[in-house]
Motif scaffolding. Sequence first.
Motif: not given
Ligand SMILES: O=C(O)C(=O)CO
Length: 326
Positions: A56, A79-81, A104, A242, A290, A293
Motif C-alpha cells: 500500500n 496490492g493492485v492500487g 487480491v 480508496r 484497510h 487483503t
Molecule cells: O489491492 C489494493 O490496492 C489494496 O488496497 C489492498 O489492500
Amino acid sequence: MAEDKPWALISEVSEQGFIEEITDIIKQHFHIICLRDFLQNPQQHGPKIQAILMWNTYPAAEPSLLSSLPSLKVVANGGVGIDHLDVPYITSLGVKVANTPGVVSDATADMAMGLLLASARKIVEGHQIAVDPKTTSIPQSLMGVEVTGSTLGIIGLGHIGYKIAQRSKGFDMKILYHNRHRRSVEDEQSVGASYCENMDDLLRESDFVVLVVNLSPETKGLISHRELSLMKPTATLINVSRGLVVDQDALVKALRSGEIRAAALDVTHPEPLPRDHPLLSLPNVLITPHVGTYTYATTRRMVQCMVDNAVAAVNGLPVPNEVKLK
Ligand SMILES: O=C(O)C(=O)CO
C-alpha cells in the motif's frame, strides 16, 4: 548461492504483522533490509538495493528515497492500487513499477460482503450487546435491514467488482453496475448484472452501493453531496476502494442527517483517521483498517507475486505485472 542474491528494501516486517513464512518467500530470492535499518545508513546500503517491496502506501517511493538507490530496478507494490506511487516519475528513472492484480480480488470481495452483511445486520453492535452483562433484552436499535432480495449497486465492475457480483447472486440480489466500459453480455448474464450508463440511476435505485473503482483524478470525490443526496435514506454505502473516492465531509453530513442509513468503510482518508474524526464516533458507521487483503493465503499470494515481479525486473526479463504508463 546466498551471496549472489540481490538486495531488496522492504516495509517494516513487524508493522506489517508478517509471519516468518512470508518473509521466507522473499528471502529465497533476495537479501532483505527493512526501511528502519536502511535509514540508519542510506549511504552504505543504498547502492546495493535493486528492488523495493512495499505494501500500500508504506514506504512511499519518494524522490528522496529513490535518489539514494542508484541500482534500483523495480518498485514491486503489494496490492493492485498504485495511486500512492508517482509512476511517471519512477519510470523516468528507468525503474519499473509492478503491482499484484488478480490475487487480491477474492479476499477484497469477501471483505466487501462482510462489511455489507455486518452493517445491514448490525453484527458488531450485536456482539457488544451480547457480551454486555447489563443486557436484559434485545434493543430495537439492533433491528437490521434485509440483504436477501435487495438491490446492490456496484460502482466499478473490474476484477473485484465482478467477484462481489458473483457473491451477491447467492443472496438473490438485484445487481446494477456502473463502469467506464460496459462488460460483455456474457459477463453481465453470468452474474445477472444490469448496466447503468448513468451512475445517478444506480444511486437512486440501490439499497447497497459498493465502491470498487481505482483512485484517479476522475474518481477522486466521485461520491459527494449530490451523489449522496440521490441515494435512498435506507441505503448503505460500502467502500473497499480508496478513501479519497468519497468526500468524507459530505459523508459525515449525510450520515448525521439520515440522508443515507449507514456506511461501512475499509478505506478512509487518511489511514488511520485522526482519533477525533467524526466518522469514528457516528453510530451508523462501521470502519475496518484497510484489511481487504489481510488473510494468510492472500498475503502469501501477494508476496509471491511481488517477488516474481521483482525477480523478473532484476534479471531484465519481462515483468509479469508491470504497470505501464497509459
Ligand atoms: O489491492 C489494493 O490496492 C489494496 O488496497 C489492498 O489492500
